[in-house]
Each structure stands twice: as structure tokens, then as C-alpha cells.
Design a protein around this motif. Structure first.
Motif, PDB file in Angstrom:
ATOM      1  N   GLY A   1      57.060  32.959 -18.895  1.00 23.28           N
ATOM      2  CA  GLY A   1      58.227  32.667 -19.717  1.00 23.28           C
ATOM      3  C   GLY A   1      59.503  33.059 -19.000  1.00 23.28           C
ATOM      4  O   GLY A   1      59.527  33.197 -17.771  1.00 23.28           O
ATOM      5  N   ILE A   2      60.556  33.249 -19.773  1.00 24.34           N
ATOM      6  CA  ILE A   2      61.859  33.644 -19.246  1.00 24.34           C
ATOM      7  C   ILE A   2      62.287  34.920 -19.970  1.00 24.34           C
ATOM      8  O   ILE A   2      62.208  34.999 -21.201  1.00 24.34           O
ATOM      9  N   ALA A   3      62.733  35.915 -19.218  1.00 27.29           N
ATOM     10  CA  ALA A   3      63.152  37.189 -19.799  1.00 27.29           C
ATOM     11  C   ALA A   3      64.676  37.276 -19.771  1.00 27.29           C
ATOM     12  O   ALA A   3      65.303  37.029 -18.732  1.00 27.29           O
ATOM     13  N   PHE A   4      65.249  37.656 -20.912  1.00 29.04           N
ATOM     14  CA  PHE A   4      66.694  37.839 -21.033  1.00 29.04           C
ATOM     15  C   PHE A   4      66.961  39.318 -21.316  1.00 29.04           C
ATOM     16  O   PHE A   4      66.493  39.852 -22.338  1.00 29.04           O
ATOM     17  N   ASP A   5      67.678  39.962 -20.444  1.00 27.32           N
ATOM     18  CA  ASP A   5      67.944  41.391 -20.590  1.00 27.32           C
ATOM     19  C   ASP A   5      69.178  41.626 -21.467  1.00 27.32           C
ATOM     20  O   ASP A   5      70.202  40.953 -21.312  1.00 27.32           O
ATOM     21  N   VAL A   6      69.045  42.589 -22.413  1.00 27.44           N
ATOM     22  CA  VAL A   6      70.197  43.024 -23.209  1.00 27.44           C
ATOM     23  C   VAL A   6      70.394  44.527 -23.102  1.00 27.44           C
ATOM     24  O   VAL A   6      71.289  45.074 -23.753  1.00 27.44           O
TER      25      VAL A   6
ATOM     26  N   LEU B   1      71.077  29.167 -25.434  1.00 24.38           N
ATOM     27  CA  LEU B   1      70.136  28.934 -24.336  1.00 24.38           C
ATOM     28  C   LEU B   1      68.763  29.495 -24.680  1.00 24.38           C
ATOM     29  O   LEU B   1      67.731  28.882 -24.381  1.00 24.38           O
ATOM     30  N   VAL B   2      68.738  30.673 -25.323  1.00 29.54           N
ATOM     31  CA  VAL B   2      67.459  31.279 -25.713  1.00 29.54           C
ATOM     32  C   VAL B   2      66.736  30.403 -26.731  1.00 29.54           C
ATOM     33  O   VAL B   2      65.526  30.152 -26.619  1.00 29.54           O
ATOM     34  N   LYS B   3      67.455  29.915 -27.734  1.00 28.62           N
ATOM     35  CA  LYS B   3      66.828  29.063 -28.750  1.00 28.62           C
ATOM     36  C   LYS B   3      66.373  27.737 -28.151  1.00 28.62           C
ATOM     37  O   LYS B   3      65.320  27.199 -28.542  1.00 28.62           O
ATOM     38  N   LEU B   4      67.135  27.203 -27.220  1.00 30.63           N
ATOM     39  CA  LEU B   4      66.745  25.959 -26.570  1.00 30.63           C
ATOM     40  C   LEU B   4      65.485  26.158 -25.737  1.00 30.63           C
ATOM     41  O   LEU B   4      64.574  25.325 -25.752  1.00 30.63           O
ATOM     42  N   ALA B   5      65.404  27.273 -25.031  1.00 27.12           N
ATOM     43  CA  ALA B   5      64.203  27.571 -24.243  1.00 27.12           C
ATOM     44  C   ALA B   5      62.988  27.774 -25.149  1.00 27.12           C
ATOM     45  O   ALA B   5      61.871  27.355 -24.817  1.00 27.12           O
ATOM     46  N   GLU B   6      63.203  28.388 -26.307  1.00 26.45           N
ATOM     47  CA  GLU B   6      62.098  28.588 -27.243  1.00 26.45           C
ATOM     48  C   GLU B   6      61.634  27.265 -27.845  1.00 26.45           C
ATOM     49  O   GLU B   6      60.426  27.041 -28.015  1.00 26.45           O
ATOM     50  N   ALA B   7      62.581  26.398 -28.162  1.00 27.23           N
ATOM     51  CA  ALA B   7      62.237  25.117 -28.764  1.00 27.23           C
ATOM     52  C   ALA B   7      61.504  24.203 -27.795  1.00 27.23           C
ATOM     53  O   ALA B   7      60.758  23.310 -28.224  1.00 27.23           O
ATOM     54  N   THR B   8      61.689  24.411 -26.503  1.00 26.00           N
ATOM     55  CA  THR B   8      61.047  23.562 -25.499  1.00 26.00           C
ATOM     56  C   THR B   8      59.819  24.230 -24.879  1.00 26.00           C
ATOM     57  O   THR B   8      59.324  23.764 -23.848  1.00 26.00           O
ATOM     58  N   GLY B   9      59.331  25.307 -25.485  1.00 22.75           N
ATOM     59  CA  GLY B   9      58.079  25.924 -25.049  1.00 22.75           C
ATOM     60  C   GLY B   9      58.173  26.759 -23.797  1.00 22.75           C
ATOM     61  O   GLY B   9      57.166  26.945 -23.098  1.00 22.75           O
ATOM     62  N   ARG B  10      59.337  27.314 -23.504  1.00 23.42           N
ATOM     63  CA  ARG B  10      59.484  28.136 -22.299  1.00 23.42           C
ATOM     64  C   ARG B  10      59.296  29.632 -22.541  1.00 23.42           C
ATOM     65  O   ARG B  10      59.503  30.429 -21.651  1.00 23.42           O
ATOM     66  N   ASN B  11      58.926  29.993 -23.754  1.00 26.73           N
ATOM     67  CA  ASN B  11      58.565  31.373 -24.112  1.00 26.73           C
ATOM     68  C   ASN B  11      59.608  32.415 -23.679  1.00 26.73           C
ATOM     69  O   ASN B  11      59.324  33.315 -22.896  1.00 26.73           O
ATOM     70  N   PRO B  12      60.830  32.313 -24.189  1.00 29.54           N
ATOM     71  CA  PRO B  12      61.813  33.346 -23.840  1.00 29.54           C
ATOM     72  C   PRO B  12      61.526  34.637 -24.596  1.00 29.54           C
ATOM     73  O   PRO B  12      60.965  34.625 -25.686  1.00 29.54           O
TER      74      PRO B  12
END
Length: 413
Positions: free
Chosen positions: A260-265, A66-77
Motif C-alpha cells: 500500500g501507501i503510507a502517509f506520515d502525520v 489524495l488518501v481517499k482517492l488512493a483508498e477508493a482505487t484499491g491502493r490501501n493507504p
């Protein structure tokens, strides 16, 4: 007495050459700096490929797809490793893996900001054939996902085998199919006495054919809970339609003019706290660090060029006739009696000249002086001898002695 050995080692018998020492220092300094940099940025360098259910994992239960897909579509994860970075208007996706995960910071800091909690579902083990992958062994007990938001929000849930039909949407875009098996929220636990009043309202956004809630908004704020992670994890991203719907869903939740979208780890054990050491390598303190490093480098170069190779210490009392002459001359100099040596020096030069020029042995004093005066030249020997005897200070004595030396040198040609 001297504190130096009688036979000191020569200067070229050093244990290490200068180039060897310089190379050792360069390697040591480079290693020390590398250790500091790695110590400061080690948490950021961890790949997170441990087979977990988080945004860095490429396992079947992870969200790297999902992170790579968001990056490839310009959503700046971007990946969040620090709870202090929760202060953002971007949608924050939180993926706790157990019910014991402390999510209090996210609930406090994200009260009015869009936040999506994805509840855990699968029990996994590492895949020995593929490092970073995982195999699911079955479903985790329901008390794990129920305990994620408890006790502030405590759901009632169930899981069962689904038919894979299309989920019913309640005002959100996208088209999702029921995961197999499926896990849903059936309501709020009425027996929970610690239930927060602001989170008692449960708005279904995605439901299955039996009315179970797959995606819900909790309370009146932008707090979303996804009961079944297979809609967004790597397992769900294998379907093209599901992947498109996942991006549309994230955009719908992230509708507050975000960057963008933030993903917490951080809640998956991959976070880190603010490090004072890290400040040394980041602006504005980076300029100070570079200035100090440059000053130390210049000081080292100055010290190396100023002093050069080490020299062996000399003895306090030297050996032989040279030492006796040097010590005698030092005593005479300290006593201020150099000028009184002019006559003796002239007498010594007369005897030396007599031997050098083959003067008859019978000649003595005045007769020897007349013999030496008989040699043609710009100066007579007796005049130079009288000048040496009449010297009154160190400079006049030096001039007279130099004149006598030049006279003998000129006559020896």
C-alpha cells in the motif's frame, strides 16, 4: 461493657439500598475502564482536521483527498503516527510543514526505501465558516522549504507566477500542469559545507518551462522531493486529470512490490509513542487482561452472594430476663452441669401441670404425683420425673425433658 449503642438503628435504615450501591459500582467501574481505553487510544482518535498540510487534513493545503482517492482505487493507504512504523517497504509520503521539523528518523530508516518529501508552500489561517478548513494568505518564505532537508541537503529555490503550462517529464508517467504560482528547485547550495556526499546528485523528474525542478530524486536511492505541493494536495485534486496523474506517479515511485501507501502525520504533531497501557488492550496481552477482569468480576459476585446484606452488630450484654436466662444457661453449659438440672426441671413441670390441670391446692409432693399419675396415657408422670432426675449427660437430659413436655401436651388436649 458493650461497644454498641443502646438503641442501634434497624438494618433496613441503611443510607443506600443494595441496588443503588451496585449501580454506583457498575458506573464507576465502567467509567474507569473507559478512561483507561481512551487514555491508551486518544492519539489514534484525533481527527487531524486542523487545517494543516498533512494526510488527515481536508483543508485546501491538506492531502485527505489524495488518501481517499488512493483508498477508493484499491491502493490501501494507511496513516503512520509512529516513527517506529517507518520500517515498511511501502512508499512513505512525508509532509513537513516547516523547516524546523525533525525528519532525521525518516532519513535514517528510509535510506533504501521509497520516500517522498513534499515541501511546504502556503501560509494559511483557519476558515471560521468551515471547521477543519483553511484559507491561504500567501506563500511562506523560501527558507522554510529549503530548511526541511538541511543541512544534509540544502537546495536553492525560487518561486514565481507561472503560465500554467504542462510540466516536462523525465521518464515518469503522468501529465501535470504548472501550479499558479509555482515553486521550483534550481540546484544544490554550493556554500553548504555540511552537504551529505550521497545526496549531492540531483536528478530532475518534473521540470517547468524554465528548467526549474518541480520533482527530483536526491542521490542514487529512492528519495524523492516534490518542490510544489499543489500537484498532490487537495487544491490539485480538484482537476480530474491531475488526480489521475497523481495516482500514476505514486504507483511509479511505489514499484517495489508494496502492500500500500503510507502517509506520515507524526511530523505534523499528530503522532504518538508506544504506550504500555495500550498493550493491555492488544494481543497477546489482551487475553491476560480479559482473564484478570473475569476473575475480579467473579470475586465480586462471590463476595456479594456470600455475605449478603450487612447485619447490625448485637450487644455484648443484652437487656431483660431473656439476657439473664441466656447468660445463666451459658455459665451452666461452660461448667458442664446441665445434667444436674433434671430434677429441678421435673419439679417445675409438676407445678406447671398442677396449675394447668386444676389439682387441689392441699395436695403436696407424693400426693400430687399420685394425682398426676391418675391421668391415663402411655407414660406415668412419676416415671418421666425419675428419668429426668437420673439423667447423666446433656443428651439424656434433653430426651427426658422432651418426654415431660410431650406428656403435658398430650394431657392438655
Amino acid at each position: 461493657m458493650s461497644d454498641i449503642a443502646i438503641a442501634p438503628q434497624p438494618a433496613d435504615a441503611a443510607l443506600f439500598r443494595g441496588r443503588t450501591v451496585a449501580l454506583m459500582l457498575a458506573i464507576g467501574i465502567a467509567g474507569f475502564v473507559a478512561m483507561l481505553v481512551l487514555g491508551a487510544y486518544a492519539p489514534d482518535l484525533r481527527s487531524g482536521r486542523n487545517g494543516g498540510a498533512h494526510a488527515l487534513s481536508n483543508a485546501v493545503t491538506g492531502y485527505a483527498g489524495l488518501v481517499k482517492l488512493a483508498e477508493a482505487t484499491g491502493r490501501n493507504p494507511r496513516i503512520i503516527r509512529n516513527v517506529h512504523d517507518f520500517e515498511t517497504e511501502d512508499l512513505l509520503v512525508v509532509t513537513p510543514e516547516t523547516g524546523a521539523t525533525d525528519i532525521s528518523q525518516a532519513l535514517i530508516q528510509r535510506a533504501t526505501r521509497p520516500t517522498l518529501f513534499i515541501l511546504p508552500k502556503w501560509r494559511t489561517v483557519p476558515d471560521e465558516d468551515h471547521p477543519g478548513w483553511a484559507r491561504y494568505q500567501g506563500l511562506i518564505p523560501l527558507y522554510e522549504p529549503i530548511g526541511v532537508l538541511a543541512p544534509g541537503v540544502r537546495f536553492t529555490m525560487r518561486q514565481y507566477r507561472s503560465g500554467g503550462g504542462v510540466l516536462t517529464s523525465n521518464g515518469i508517467p503522468g501529465r501535470f500542469r504548472e501550479p499558479r504560482p509555482i515553486k521550483v528547485i534550481t540546484g544544490i547550495d554550493p556554500t553548504n559545507k555540511q552537504q551529505q556526499d550521497r545526496w549531492r546528485n540531483l536528478t530532475p523528474l518534473l521540470t517547468d518551462a524554465k528548467g526549474g525542478i518541480v520533482l527530483a530524486r536526491v542521490g542514487e536511492g529512492p528519495l524523492y522531493v516534490l518542490a510544489d505541493p499543489d500537484l498532490l494536495n487537495n487544491r490539485g485534486m480538484k482537476d480530474l486529470g491531475q488526480a489521475r496523474s497523481a495516482l500514476v506517479l505514486l504507483d511509479w515511485m511505489n514499484s517495489t512490490d508494496p502492500d500500500g501507501i503510507a502517509f506520515d502525520v507524526s511530523m505534523n504533531g499528530l503522532g504518538h509513542s508506544r504506550s504500555p497501557l495500550k498493550l493491555l488492550f492488544e494481543p497477546p496481552f489482551l487475553a491476560m487482561t480479559l482473564a484478570i477482569a473475569t476473575a475480579l468480576l467473579l470475586a465480586g459476585l462471590h463476595a456479594f452472594g456470600r455475605f449478603g446484606p450487612p447485619r447490625a452488630r448485637t450487644r455484648a450484654v443484652a437487656f431483660g430476663k431473656s439476657a439473664l436466662v441466656d447468660n445463666s444457661a451459658l455459665l451452666i453449659r461452660k461448667a458442664g452441669r446441665e445434667a444436674r438440672l433434671g430434677g429441678r426441671y421435673a419439679a417445675a413441670m409438676r407445678d406447671r401441670a398442677a396449675r394447668a390441670f386444676g389439682a387441689p391446692a392441699r395436695l403436696r409432693d407424693g400426693e400430687l404425683d399420685q394425682y398426676l399419675d391418675s391421668f391415663k396415657g402411655a407414660h406415668r408422670f412419676t416415671d418421666l420425673m425419675q428419668a429426668a432426675q437420673a439423667a447423666s449427660d446433656r443428651h439424656s437430659l434433653l430426651d427426658a425433658a422432651q418426654a415431660l413436655h410431650d406428656w403435658q401436651k398430650d394431657k392438655s388436649r
